[in-house]
Design a protein around this motif. Structure first.
Motif, PDB file in Angstrom:
ATOM      1  N   ARG A 270       0.843  -1.208   0.000  1.00  0.00           N
ATOM      2  CA  ARG A 270       0.000   0.000   0.000  1.00  0.00           C
ATOM      3  C   ARG A 270       0.872   1.250   0.000  1.00  0.00           C
ATOM      4  N   ALA A 271       1.904   1.243   0.844  1.00  0.00           N
ATOM      5  CA  ALA A 271       2.790   2.406   0.902  1.00  0.00           C
ATOM      6  C   ALA A 271       3.484   2.621  -0.431  1.00  0.00           C
ATOM      7  N   LEU A 272       3.891   1.547  -1.088  1.00  0.00           N
ATOM      8  CA  LEU A 272       4.578   1.670  -2.370  1.00  0.00           C
ATOM      9  C   LEU A 272       3.651   2.240  -3.443  1.00  0.00           C
ATOM     10  N   GLU A 273       2.386   1.842  -3.417  1.00  0.00           N
ATOM     11  CA  GLU A 273       1.432   2.414  -4.374  1.00  0.00           C
ATOM     12  C   GLU A 273       1.302   3.919  -4.171  1.00  0.00           C
ATOM     13  N   GLN A 274       1.243   4.334  -2.912  1.00  0.00           N
ATOM     14  CA  GLN A 274       1.156   5.759  -2.627  1.00  0.00           C
ATOM     15  C   GLN A 274       2.434   6.475  -3.054  1.00  0.00           C
ATOM     16  N   ALA A 275       3.586   5.841  -2.820  1.00  0.00           N
ATOM     17  CA  ALA A 275       4.860   6.451  -3.193  1.00  0.00           C
ATOM     18  C   ALA A 275       4.946   6.676  -4.696  1.00  0.00           C
TER      19      ALA A 275
END
Length: 460
Positions: A156-161
């Motif tokens: 999830r964090a990588l998608e946001q990044a």
């Protein structure tokens, strides 16, 4: 067992063991309540009535890997923001990155790895600083081959990044002028990073434990590795092994930065400890393993002053330990749901009205959302509850200054400085995100009262 809210000890221990074996997150060994909340939500989503059912799902050949990724995202605390840890970014801007640029002038090739990059704020911050340093040196960024890699266990964090869109909360400590320079409005209160910085950074899924396996993890060499607030989740022996593996991936004279609260700080003989103003850094030897284990070069800054006798601090105001709820509120806010974080603060304060920590967190959230009256009221409540709270005065003075209340802002800043001078230089300031008393005084002296506090990008 009647439902997912009940966790028989034996079954839950097996689940905790499975999580720690897979992720290495020793952090949850003594925080079972927090893990139960996360696991319980995942179990309810899939209709699992027992820990055995959920373990079976995680072991399923078809669905198991996807559920592990979701669980890893849920249990990872992705609390980060741009230019986090002001003193480390001072060291990066004034010492580490300029040295790397000078050393790479011939090849014009730099590689940086951000371990546990969360929403991308850290590697993007490096991209911004590198761009400014190269341009100030009269160089063209396009003529350089710069690779900045961000890895994280949270998909999830990588998608946001990769989207590079950030809430006003995440950008809460960036002055308006620089926000306009580095970002473009993306609708509502969101901002998108300029493409010139986005294209310098790439992201990929990465479990840091892969470093302990043969040929695991990204291949070096890297000129700079940032592994900040990652090792705190691991047992000390495991953390040392991970640092050794990262050191093996550093270029000669490459640098490693870790967080202020990591479990170990001595990595001899494979890394030199470098004392920089307000922080420690670690540097790979020029070539081969280090021979002189005792040597610890000081590359910048004067010798450390003799330590003063500690000044007893007043006891904190909260009557309960609100660490867990504060962590959860920050996780929610960092995921873009700032108003939900504010509601969680209100709910908690309705039951614990004198908890200064949560009042402070609510004030910072309210300020980020533009609710200035609520923010000011809450900062003043923190000061009332905790008379020696430095960071509440720091934030409130900034806020008043921006709204034209110069006289009040000056008084609060002077109170802040007087309080800090009573503290030991190495004392970590409550709600200062690792900033020490000595570090805050250095920043004030270096840049001047109001600009120092603004440029330091201090946050909770």
């Amino acid at each position: 067992m009647t439902g997912p809210g009940a966790f028989p000890p034996a079954g839950f221990r097996r689940l905790v063991n499975a999580v720690t074996m897979r992720t290495g997150l020793h952090y949850y060994v003594d925080k079972t309540d927090l893990l139960q909340q996360v696991v319980g939500a995942r179990m309810r989503l899939h209709g699992c009535l027992t820990c055995h059912d959920y373990l079976a799902l995680l072991s399923d050949d078809v669905r198991g890997d996807a559920e592990w990724r979701e669980l890893e995202s849920a249990i990872t605390i992705g609390e980060t923001f741009f230019f986090r840890y002001a003193e480390q970014f001072q060291a990066l801007e004034h010492t580490i990155l300029p040295r790397l640029i000078r050393r790479a002038e011939a090849t014009r090739h730099l590689r940086v790895w951000s371990v546990g990059c969360s929403n991308g704020a850290e590697p993007y911050s490096i991209a911004i600083v590198l761009t400014r340093l190269l341009e100030e040196a009269g160089m063209t960024v396009a003529d350089w081959h710069i690779e900045i890699l961000g890895t994280d266990i949270s998909t999830r964090a990588l998608e946001q990044a990769r989207r590079a869109e950030f809430s006003a909360w995440t950008l809460r400590d960036i002055p308006p002028g620089q926000r306009q320079e580095w970002f473009v409005p993306a609708g509502g209160r969101a901002w998108r990073l300029h493409e010139r910085y986005r294209r310098m950074v790439s992201f990929s899924y990465g479990n840091i434990l892969d470093l302990l396996r043969p040929d695991g993890g990204p291949a070096g060499p890297f000129d700079l590795i940032l592994c900040r607030n990652v090792l705190i989740y691991f047992a000390q022996a495991q953390a040392v092994g991970l640092v050794r593996a990262m050191a093996d991936r550093l270029a000669p004279e490459g640098w490693l930065l870790q967080g202020h609260s990591e479990p170990v700080s001595d990595f001899s003989p494979f890394l030199d400890t470098v004392r920089l103003p307000g922080t420690l850094a670690f540097c790979a030897p020029r070539s081969g393993p280090r021979q002189d284990v005792a040597r610890q070069p000081v590359l910048a800054g004067p010798p450390a002053a003799p330590r003063r006798a500690p000044v007893p601090a007043l006891p904190p105001a909260p009557v309960v330990d609100s660490t867990t709820i504060a962590t959860e509120i920050r996780r929610v806010a960092d995921s873009g749901h700032v108003r939900r974080g504010m509601e969680m603060c209100r709910d908690y304060l309705a039951r614990h009205p004198v908890d200064a920590r949560i009042h402070f967190l609510f004030a910072v959230l309210a300020w980020g959302e533009g609710s200035l009256l609520q923010a000011e009221e809450s900062f003043r409540r923190v000061i009332y509850l905790c008379r020696d709270h430095v960071m509440a005065r720091c934030y409130l003075s900034r806020m008043l200054e921006e709204s034209g209340g110069w006289a009040q802002a000056r008084r609060l800043r002077q109170q802040m400085v007087d309080l800090v001078r009573r503290c030991p230089p190495d004392m970590v300031l409550p709600d200062g995100d690792g900033l020490t008393a000595g570090g805050l005084l250095r920043l004030v002296r270096q840049i001047g009262d109001a600009p120092a506090i603004r440029a330091a990008r201090i946050s909770s």
